[in-house]
Design a protein around this motif. Structure first.
Motif, PDB file in Angstrom:
ATOM      1  N   UNK A  58     -13.172   1.459   0.518  1.00 60.21           N
ATOM      2  CA  UNK A  58     -13.196   0.046   0.886  1.00 60.21           C
ATOM      3  C   UNK A  58     -12.084  -0.302   1.863  1.00 60.21           C
ATOM      4  N   UNK A  59     -12.366  -1.254   2.731  1.00 55.96           N
ATOM      5  CA  UNK A  59     -11.353  -1.828   3.603  1.00 55.96           C
ATOM      6  C   UNK A  59     -10.552  -2.799   2.745  1.00 55.96           C
ATOM      7  N   UNK A  60      -9.242  -2.645   2.709  1.00 55.88           N
ATOM      8  CA  UNK A  60      -8.371  -3.448   1.873  1.00 55.88           C
ATOM      9  C   UNK A  60      -7.520  -4.351   2.751  1.00 55.88           C
ATOM     10  N   UNK A  61      -7.615  -5.659   2.535  1.00 54.18           N
ATOM     11  CA  UNK A  61      -6.908  -6.632   3.359  1.00 54.18           C
ATOM     12  C   UNK A  61      -5.979  -7.466   2.485  1.00 54.18           C
ATOM     13  N   UNK A  62      -4.722  -7.546   2.906  1.00 58.72           N
ATOM     14  CA  UNK A  62      -3.717  -8.361   2.237  1.00 58.72           C
ATOM     15  C   UNK A  62      -3.511  -9.621   3.068  1.00 58.72           C
ATOM     16  N   UNK A  77      -3.456  -0.974   2.437  1.00 60.88           N
ATOM     17  CA  UNK A  77      -3.874  -2.335   2.780  1.00 60.88           C
ATOM     18  C   UNK A  77      -3.395  -2.706   4.173  1.00 60.88           C
ATOM     19  N   UNK A  78      -4.230  -3.446   4.864  1.00 62.83           N
ATOM     20  CA  UNK A  78      -3.871  -3.980   6.179  1.00 62.83           C
ATOM     21  C   UNK A  78      -3.473  -5.429   6.002  1.00 62.83           C
ATOM     22  N   UNK A  79      -2.413  -5.833   6.660  1.00 58.68           N
ATOM     23  CA  UNK A  79      -1.979  -7.218   6.555  1.00 58.68           C
ATOM     24  C   UNK A  79      -2.631  -8.060   7.634  1.00 58.68           C
ATOM     25  N   UNK A 103      -6.895  -9.362  -1.138  1.00 51.44           N
ATOM     26  CA  UNK A 103      -5.984  -9.854  -2.170  1.00 51.44           C
ATOM     27  C   UNK A 103      -4.823 -10.581  -1.522  1.00 51.44           C
ATOM     28  N   UNK A 104      -4.125 -11.344  -2.329  1.00 49.43           N
ATOM     29  CA  UNK A 104      -2.913 -12.043  -1.896  1.00 49.43           C
ATOM     30  C   UNK A 104      -1.919 -11.964  -3.043  1.00 49.43           C
ATOM     31  N   UNK A 105      -0.916 -12.777  -2.995  1.00 45.16           N
ATOM     32  CA  UNK A 105       0.134 -12.706  -4.003  1.00 45.16           C
ATOM     33  C   UNK A 105      -0.379 -13.065  -5.403  1.00 45.16           C
ATOM     34  N   UNK A 145       7.190  -2.140   3.276  1.00 46.82           N
ATOM     35  CA  UNK A 145       7.353  -2.111   4.731  1.00 46.82           C
ATOM     36  C   UNK A 145       6.103  -2.546   5.447  1.00 46.82           C
ATOM     37  N   UNK A 146       6.084  -2.304   6.773  1.00 47.56           N
ATOM     38  CA  UNK A 146       4.973  -2.749   7.624  1.00 47.56           C
ATOM     39  C   UNK A 146       4.021  -1.624   8.021  1.00 47.56           C
ATOM     40  N   UNK A 147       4.044  -0.504   7.375  1.00 45.66           N
ATOM     41  CA  UNK A 147       3.313   0.676   7.858  1.00 45.66           C
ATOM     42  C   UNK A 147       1.844   0.447   8.189  1.00 45.66           C
ATOM     43  N   UNK A 148       1.159  -0.433   7.504  1.00 40.67           N
ATOM     44  CA  UNK A 148      -0.266  -0.641   7.782  1.00 40.67           C
ATOM     45  C   UNK A 148      -0.562  -2.057   8.268  1.00 40.67           C
ATOM     46  N   UNK A 149       0.449  -2.799   8.652  1.00 43.64           N
ATOM     47  CA  UNK A 149       0.172  -4.176   9.035  1.00 43.64           C
ATOM     48  C   UNK A 149      -0.453  -4.231  10.409  1.00 43.64           C
ATOM     49  N   UNK A 150      -1.202  -5.272  10.622  1.00 47.04           N
ATOM     50  CA  UNK A 150      -1.903  -5.413  11.896  1.00 47.04           C
ATOM     51  C   UNK A 150      -1.544  -6.717  12.522  1.00 47.04           C
TER      52      UNK A 150
END
Length: 150
Positions: A58-62, A77-79, A103-105, A145-150
Motif C-alpha cells: 500500500x501507498x502510505x501517506x502521512x 510513509x510519504x509526507x 494517517x495523521x497524529x 527525519x525527512x527520509x521519505x517526505x515529499x
C-alpha cells in the motif's frame, strides 16, 4: 418475552426520561453505524495496517505537520501536508487503483483526506484508526527525519 412486552408500556409511563434517553442513545448508535458503513473508506488497526503494507504494498501517506512527521512516522510513509494534499496530483493519481492508507497524529485529519480521495475516485482507501498515537501505543517502530517526505 411476552410478559416483558406487556409490561413495557407501564415501564415507559413510569420512567419517561429514562425511556427517552434510551431512544436517543439508540438513535445515535444507529446513525453512527450507518455513517461508518457509508463513508467509503475503512479504518484499520495498527496490525491491520501492517498487514496491508506487507501484503498489498500500500501507498502510505502521512498528513501530519512536518514537525510531527520528522519526530516519528511509520517507515515508508510519504509526507504530504494537508494544505498541499491534492488527490488530483499527477503522482498521487497514478496510485488510484492501489491501496492507499492515510494517517495523521490522532486520526482526525486523515479522515478528511480519505474522504477527498474517495470523492476523487480512489477505490481502495484506508485510515489508521487512532492515528500515529495508536501505532505508538501498539509499540510499533517509528522512523525519524525527512527520509521519505515529499
Amino acid at each position: 418475552m411476552s410478559e416483558i412486552l406487556n409490561r413495557l408500556p407501564e415501564f415507559i409511563g413510569n420512567h419517561p426520561f429514562l425511556s427517552l434517553g434510551f431512544i436517543g442513545v439508540l438513535a445515535a448508535l444507529i446513525a453512527s453505524e450507518v455513517a461508518r458503513v457509508t463513508r467509503g473508506y475503512k479504518a484499520l488497526t495498527p496490525g491491520g495496517l501492517t498487514q496491508l503494507i506487507n501484503r498489498n504494498n500500500a501507498l502510505l501517506i502521512d498528513v501530519s505537520s512536518i514537525q510531527d512527521y520528522e519526530q516519528g512516522h511509520v517507515a515508508g510513509a510519504r509526507h504530504v501536508a494537508m494544505s498541499q494534499f491534492d488527490p488530483e496530483n499527477k503522482d498521487l493519481a497514478k496510485a488510484r487503483e492501489l491501496p492507499v492508507a492515510i494517517y495523521c497524529k490522532n486520526g482526525q485529519t486523515s479522515a478528511t483526506a480519505a474522504k477527498r480521495l474517495k470523492k476523487a475516485g480512489f477505490t481502495d482507501v484506508y485510515t489508521l484508526d487512532g492515528g500515529l498515537r495508536s501505532w505508538t501505543e501498539a509499540q510499533l517502530p517509528l522512523a525519524k527525519g525527512r527520509n521519505n517526505s515529499k
